[in-house]
Every structure is written in C-alpha cells, then in structure tokens.
Design an enzyme around this catalytic site. Structure first.
Site, short mmCIF file in Angstrom:
data_model
loop_
_atom_site.label_atom_id
_atom_site.label_comp_id
_atom_site.label_asym_id
_atom_site.label_seq_id
_atom_site.Cartn_x
_atom_site.Cartn_y
_atom_site.Cartn_z
N SER A 142 0.85 -1.19 0.00
CA SER A 142 0.00 0.00 0.00
C SER A 142 0.89 1.24 0.00
O SER A 142 2.11 1.15 0.08
CB SER A 142 -0.90 0.00 1.23
N LYS A 143 0.21 2.37 -0.08
CA LYS A 143 0.88 3.67 -0.16
C LYS A 143 1.98 3.85 0.89
O LYS A 143 2.99 4.48 0.62
CB LYS A 143 -0.17 4.75 0.08
N ARG A 144 1.73 3.32 2.08
CA ARG A 144 2.72 3.58 3.14
C ARG A 144 4.04 2.85 2.88
O ARG A 144 5.04 3.12 3.54
CB ARG A 144 2.16 3.27 4.52
N HIS A 145 4.07 1.94 1.89
CA HIS A 145 5.33 1.29 1.54
C HIS A 145 6.11 2.10 0.51
O HIS A 145 7.20 1.72 0.10
CB HIS A 145 5.07 -0.11 0.95
N GLY A 146 5.54 3.21 0.03
CA GLY A 146 6.21 4.01 -1.00
C GLY A 146 5.34 4.06 -2.23
O GLY A 146 4.12 3.97 -2.14
#
Ligand code: GLU
Length: 467
Positions: A238-242
């Site tokens: 998801s977004k929080r991984h980049g």
C-alpha cells in the site's frame, strides 16, 4: 473457443501496481492465445468513482502499452441490462425481495457473533412471494442450500466451497441499484469473457458469482486468482510502503517495459530468466507457472531492471521517455544536444530517467551556482590561468569534436607540467557546475563550442573575484 480476458478496475483511485499486474497477466494470456483483452471500468459505486480516477487508469494503461481490443466499457452504461437480469432472476424464482430492516439484521448479527457463528443472513424473507406494496426492499439471490461449488482455479487448483457457507447475497440495493457481484456476472456473461484473471482478494466472491451464472444458464468462465503483492513488512502493498501508483513509477523515472518486466516476474517465473522482452513474455507466459503464494515488492530489483533497460534499450526509445522528464524540469530539449546523445553519455551512471534528466540540465541551461565543495577544491589559485589557456585554445578549434578537445587538455597538462586532473577538473566544474559529468571529451562535445567558451569565461571571472 476464442479466449477473452478482461481487466475490470473500479475507478476509485490511481492505477495500483497490483492492478497493473492483474492487467498484464490478463493481457498476456489473451495475447499468447490469440484472444481478446477487454477493459471494463466498474464505476457503479457512484459515490466513490471519479472521472479523475478513470483518466488515471486510462493514462496508466496507455503508458504501460497494455492495449485493449474492446472497451473501455463503463458499467454505468449498463444499468438497464442489470435491471433486466435482476427481473429475470426474480421471475425464475432465483431471487427475492427482502424486507428485513437494518436493525433486524444488526440484531441477527449480534446474536450470531455471541453464539460464535459466522454472521450470515438467515433467509427469513426467502419464501415470501412478490413485492409488498411500496415497502423498500433489497433483492437477494437465492443461493442453493445444498451441495458445493468447486472453483477449478488455474493457479490454486480446485477450491471447494459448501453452499451452506454462502448466504443469500444482495444483488440490488433498496434504491434498485445493482451490487458488484451482480454487475460483474452480467458483464462477464454478456461480454463472453472466457477467463477471469484477478486478485485473490476476490476469491470469496467467485462461488457466489458462479452460482448466479448457473442460475442464468450461462457458461462458466475459467478462473485464475493471483496472489497479492506484499510490502517488505509482509503486509499488503500500500501507499505507506512508498510508490504504488503506476504513474508514480513514471514520475520516478522508470521505463514502462522495466516495470512490466518487474511485474511479470513478481509471482511468475520461466526458468531463471530475469529479463524478458514483451514478445518473450507473451511467448513464455503460462498461468500454471504463477506462484501460489504472495510475493514481496522489491524496489532494489526494479531499480536494477530499470538500469538494464536504460543501458541496453534502444537509445531513441529511452530518449523519447527522457524527453517527458526534461519537460518536467522546464527544459526544451531542442535548446541543446540530442537526447539520444545524452542517453548514450549518461546511461552507465544513471539508473533512472529522473537521474539522467537531473544530471543533464547543464547541457541545456546555465546553472545558477557552482557546487560548493567542487568549486572550493578545484577553483584554486592558478586555476584561472589554466582555464584562460584552455579558453584560448578552444576558441581556435574549428571542428568541435571530442578527440581534438581531449588532446588539447592533455597537451596543456603536459606543457604546464600539471597532472591531468589539475586541468580537467577545473574545466569540468567550469562547464558543468559540479565535479560529476561524463568523460570530459564527451561533455565538451555535447555542450558545444559556444556554451563551453562562455562558461569557461564565467569561471575565470568567478575565480578572479575570489581573490
Ligand atoms: N472491480 C473489481 C476491483 O477493482 C474487480 C472485479 C473483478 O475483477 O471481477 O476490485
């Protein structure tokens, strides 16, 4: 039978790399078998679907080069057809009106949870006949109570689900709008989709969809559920991984074929081959070789692949993509050397197009200031004299080519009894603003005579002002 696959994104955000991989596998399967690939935009959730997101999906597909043979189709254009099928199911006795209120359902759920049962609709309205006046009702599909559904999954093998595990799902909401499982079924049937290739987050929907298709007398497609893509921490990517949006990878300087190559290898293999041209992907792709378990996204590997494609790809092709990045930096590529030459000069040292663009600005535009460290180290007392002599010699050159320029630098170092670095480095900082650039002969020949002379003069003035 001619093969037909589809990619069916909901336009509620950007095109996620997981979606892009689903699209790629569906596309590859169709191409490999001489079939057709459809793009279907599942936009019936009017609150969450946006035009911006539709545009992002179309832009992503175009950038990746995943051409569709039919579509884009929009589910919002098919409401009449969904109504017709819902009516057909009601008429056949395969669907029914359900009048249970939210409160009733909530209470049922609470009771089931308290009894440690799986929350499911209890079928209270299943045997009521006909609509009850104007009372608002949802419509539920009458799922078979006995037997089991077997999904012959092309990746995971047979998956058996007992019908008693499946409750009667809602196919039309109180306002009459159809729900996801109904619209997908109708479109897959009407569009004659033969292979449903999608993420395994949909696996719970598949037996329900198969039951509706059976009730409609439709031929069942084959199913292939792709394992999820995970982040390095094992959670779903998801977004929080980049970066996860396809267009973010473009913005970060990746080539579409590098991303496709990375995605095809994520969960699929063909021996130990790592690099696949599009033609090779089509040739070798087989659903049987898709991994059963989820795979983790590895940015380092993607970066490595991108560098391979930058180094070994057709420079003219790389240059076309680079052109977009130069534009992003406000550079008009016609104001300097050809981008093909830039690619050739920078491709060994730069792993992304963003890096090439950033490292090439000085070929097109004067830099504002010298890199402080480089200037301090190389613009020392006496370096202005070196630069002045280079300026005079370069000014005499009629054929501006790398070899001749290199010779001048070498000869001057000799004449002045200086190491080559004592001549080449101040020159490099003078023309590029920093101590990093391609070989000095390539740098100068790309820069051209006019810019080279002007920048050497600027550096001489700068050094004089220091003292
Ligand atoms: N629209 C669904 C989604 O974006 C996919 C439906 C499907 O592939 O069946 O998750």
């Amino acid at each position: 039978m001619s093969i037909k696959t589809r990619f069916a994104p909901s336009p509620t955000g950007y095109l996620h790399v997981g979606g892009a991989r689903t699209a790629l596998f569906s596309w590859l399967y169709a191409r490999k078998h001489g079939g057709k690939f459809i793009l279907r935009i599942e936009d019936t959730d009017l609150e969450r679907s946006t035009q911006e997101s539709v545009d992002a999906i179309l832009e992503g597909m175009t950038w990746l080069g995943l051409e569709y043979d039919e579509g884009p189709f929009y589910q919002t254009h098919h409401f009449d057809r969904y109504k017709e099928v819902i009516q057909q199911l009601l008429d056949q006795g395969d669907a029914y009106y359900c009048y249970c209120s939210k409160e009733e359902l909530e209470q049922l759920r609470t009771e089931q949870m308290a009894n440690k049962e799986k929350p499911r609709y209890n079928g209270k309205c299943r045997d009521l006949s006909g609509p009850k006046g104007d009372r608002e009702a949802v419509i539920r599909f009458k799922n078979p109570v006995d037997g089991a559904v077997t999904i012959p999954d092309l990746i995971k093998g047979d998956i058996v689900v007992a019908n008693k595990e499946l409750d009667d799902l809602i196919i039309a909401r109180g306002d009459g709008t159809p729900t996801y499982n109904l619209t997908v079924v109708v479109d897959d049937m009407d569009m004659k989709v033969t292979h449903v290739i999608r993420g395994d987050d949909h696996i719970n929907n598949t037996p329900r969809q198969m039951n509706i298709l059976k009730a409609l007398g439709a031929e069942l497609p084959k199913y292939a559920h792709l394992p999820m893509i995970l982040g390095p921490d094992g959670a779903r990517l998801s977004k929080r991984h980049g970066a996860v949006s396809v267009m973010q990878f473009r913005d970060d300087g990746y080539l579409p074929e590098a991303l496709l190559n990375y995605l095809v290898r994520l969960g699929w293999s063909h021996g130990d081959q790592e690099i696949f041209s599009i033609d090779e992907m089509v040739e070798h792709f087989a659903l049987e070789n898709v991994n059963v378990s989820a795979s983790a996204f590895n940015t380092e590997k993607l970066l490595w692949l991108n560098h391979q494609y930058i180094m070994n790809g057709d420079p003219a092709h790389v240059a076309r993509h680079l052109s977009w990045h130069m534009g992003e930096l406000g550079i008009d590529p016609s104001s300097g050397p050809s981008l093909v030459d830039i690619v050739m000069a920078q491709r060994e040292r730069c792993k992304t197009l963003v890096e090439i663009a950033a490292a090439s600005v000085y070929f097109y535009k004067d830099f504002d200031a010298y890199d402080e460290k480089a200037a301090k180290k190389n613009f020392t007392a006496g370096s202005d004299e070196v630069l002045a002599r280079l300026h005079d010699e370069f000014a005499e050159v009629t054929e501006w080519n790398g070899e001749a320029l290199h010779q001048i630098v070498v000869n001057l170092a000799e004449t002045m009894s200086l190491g080559l670095g004592k001549v080449a480095q101040p020159l490099r900082v003078a023309v590029c603003g920093s101590a990093v650039s391609p070989a000095i002969d390539i740098t100068l020949s790309l820069l051209g005579k006019e810019k080279t002379l002007a920048r050497i003069q600027r550096a001489i003035n700068h050094i004089k002002n220091l003292n």
